[in-house]
Design a protein around this motif. Structure first.
Motif, PDB file in Angstrom:
ATOM      1  N   LEU A  79       0.823  -1.203   0.000  1.00 34.30           N
ATOM      2  CA  LEU A  79       0.000   0.000   0.000  1.00 34.30           C
ATOM      3  C   LEU A  79       0.860   1.256   0.000  1.00 34.30           C
ATOM      4  O   LEU A  79       0.632   2.188  -0.786  1.00 34.30           O
ATOM      5  N   VAL A  80       1.878   1.271   0.844  1.00 37.19           N
ATOM      6  CA  VAL A  80       2.750   2.442   0.923  1.00 37.19           C
ATOM      7  C   VAL A  80       3.544   2.617  -0.372  1.00 37.19           C
ATOM      8  O   VAL A  80       3.648   3.726  -0.918  1.00 37.19           O
ATOM      9  N   LEU A  81       4.094   1.530  -0.884  1.00 35.19           N
ATOM     10  CA  LEU A  81       4.861   1.624  -2.129  1.00 35.19           C
ATOM     11  C   LEU A  81       3.982   2.054  -3.298  1.00 35.19           C
ATOM     12  O   LEU A  81       4.407   2.854  -4.147  1.00 35.19           O
ATOM     13  N   GLY A  82       2.764   1.534  -3.342  1.00 37.89           N
ATOM     14  CA  GLY A  82       1.862   1.923  -4.422  1.00 37.89           C
ATOM     15  C   GLY A  82       1.449   3.376  -4.346  1.00 37.89           C
ATOM     16  O   GLY A  82       1.332   4.056  -5.374  1.00 37.89           O
ATOM     17  N   LEU A  83       1.232   3.880  -3.130  1.00 36.99           N
ATOM     18  CA  LEU A  83       0.847   5.281  -2.980  1.00 36.99           C
ATOM     19  C   LEU A  83       2.008   6.229  -3.262  1.00 36.99           C
ATOM     20  O   LEU A  83       1.806   7.328  -3.783  1.00 36.99           O
TER      21      LEU A  83
ATOM     22  N   ASP B  65       3.050   1.206 -11.309  1.00 37.36           N
ATOM     23  CA  ASP B  65       3.927   0.790 -12.406  1.00 37.36           C
ATOM     24  C   ASP B  65       5.408   0.914 -12.070  1.00 37.36           C
ATOM     25  O   ASP B  65       6.253   0.714 -12.954  1.00 37.36           O
ATOM     26  N   HIS B  66       5.717   1.252 -10.828  1.00 37.37           N
ATOM     27  CA  HIS B  66       7.127   1.391 -10.453  1.00 37.37           C
ATOM     28  C   HIS B  66       7.795   0.015 -10.416  1.00 37.37           C
ATOM     29  O   HIS B  66       7.155  -1.006 -10.118  1.00 37.37           O
ATOM     30  N   LYS B  67       9.092  -0.011 -10.724  1.00 39.64           N
ATOM     31  CA  LYS B  67       9.803  -1.288 -10.812  1.00 39.64           C
ATOM     32  C   LYS B  67       9.871  -2.004  -9.466  1.00 39.64           C
ATOM     33  O   LYS B  67       9.903  -3.245  -9.422  1.00 39.64           O
ATOM     34  N   LEU B  68       9.871  -1.257  -8.360  1.00 36.61           N
ATOM     35  CA  LEU B  68       9.896  -1.899  -7.050  1.00 36.61           C
ATOM     36  C   LEU B  68       8.572  -2.607  -6.761  1.00 36.61           C
ATOM     37  O   LEU B  68       8.550  -3.734  -6.250  1.00 36.61           O
ATOM     38  N   VAL B  69       7.470  -1.949  -7.110  1.00 39.18           N
ATOM     39  CA  VAL B  69       6.154  -2.568  -6.928  1.00 39.18           C
ATOM     40  C   VAL B  69       6.013  -3.782  -7.841  1.00 39.18           C
ATOM     41  O   VAL B  69       5.517  -4.845  -7.427  1.00 39.18           O
ATOM     42  N   LEU B  70       6.453  -3.642  -9.083  1.00 41.68           N
ATOM     43  CA  LEU B  70       6.391  -4.766 -10.015  1.00 41.68           C
ATOM     44  C   LEU B  70       7.298  -5.910  -9.581  1.00 41.68           C
ATOM     45  O   LEU B  70       7.003  -7.081  -9.849  1.00 41.68           O
ATOM     46  N   PHE B  71       8.412  -5.581  -8.913  1.00 41.52           N
ATOM     47  CA  PHE B  71       9.306  -6.628  -8.417  1.00 41.52           C
ATOM     48  C   PHE B  71       8.593  -7.506  -7.393  1.00 41.52           C
ATOM     49  O   PHE B  71       8.642  -8.741  -7.474  1.00 41.52           O
TER      50      PHE B  71
END
Length: 211
Positions: free
Chosen positions: A86-90, A95-101
């Protein structure tokens, strides 16, 4: 529920349903705009319901963590990863590479593992079904499951044997004809059921908004 409030909710539900339904058959600008507004409100309400479900899920697992009930460590893992995503997505966006990882190397393998377990459970259930009831339908279910499972094995797919080729064609026929037909039948039944439920709400037969 009092009759006055019941009548208000009945009018709102029936009116909204009629406007949305007419928007697909009548080319009137006012009705089309009203339908679009109602659809947007429905999306907002659905998103709010999903958010409330997540909050409820968080509260349930947080209660298990605070009381340290049985298997509370799994609740802790769920809460940690939920808050992390949730924090990373916000902050970074979906579409960030960390979220996709995390999605590619954590969530996706877990989902694939669950599907693999489901396949094994279906095979075991098929064997138990044959042991209890040996009829044509149970035999067909078990045979289809075995053909599809064996036909998807990597060493079977890469083989050039004639038997393997026939097995692959049989698997493709089962998955692309019979399985797709069954899935479409289920979706058609769901669509008809949803349409019937919507019509019952519009006509006031079903009243999910009150007693």
């Amino acid at each position: 529920m009092k009759f006055g409030s019941y009548l208000i909710w009945l009018t709102v539900a029936v009116g909204a349903g009629i406007i949305v339904l007419l928007g697909y058959f009548v080319d009137v600008q006012m009705i089309l705009e009203a339908r679009e507004s109602l659809m947007h409100w429905a999306v907002i309400l659905a998103a709010t319901a999903v958010f409330m479900g997540l909050v409820n899920l968080m509260m349930v697992h947080w209660n298990r963590i605070s009381t340290q009930s049985k298997d509370w460590i799994f609740s802790a893992i769920l809460v940690v990863f939920m808050l992390e995503m949730l924090v990373l997505g916000l902050i970074f966006g979906p579409d960030h590479k960390l979220v996709l990882f995390f999605f590619t190397y954590v969530q996706l393998p877990v989902e694939i593992s669950l599907m693999a377990i489901l396949a094994v459970v279906l095979v075991v259930a098929g064997f138990q079904l044959i042991r209890r009831r040996r009829d044509l339908l149970s035999m067909a279910f078990m045979g289809s499951a075995l053909v599809v499972l064996v036909g998807t094995l990597p060493w079977v797919i890469g083989s050039e044997s004639e038997i393997v080729r026939m097995l692959g064609e049989l698997r493709a026929w089962l998955t692309q004809v019979w399985a797709v037909a069954g899935a479409r039948g289920i979706l058609l039944g769901v669509a008809l059921g949803a349409a019937a439920t919507g019509l019952r709400v519009i006509m006031g037969v079903d009243r999910p908004y009150g007693d």
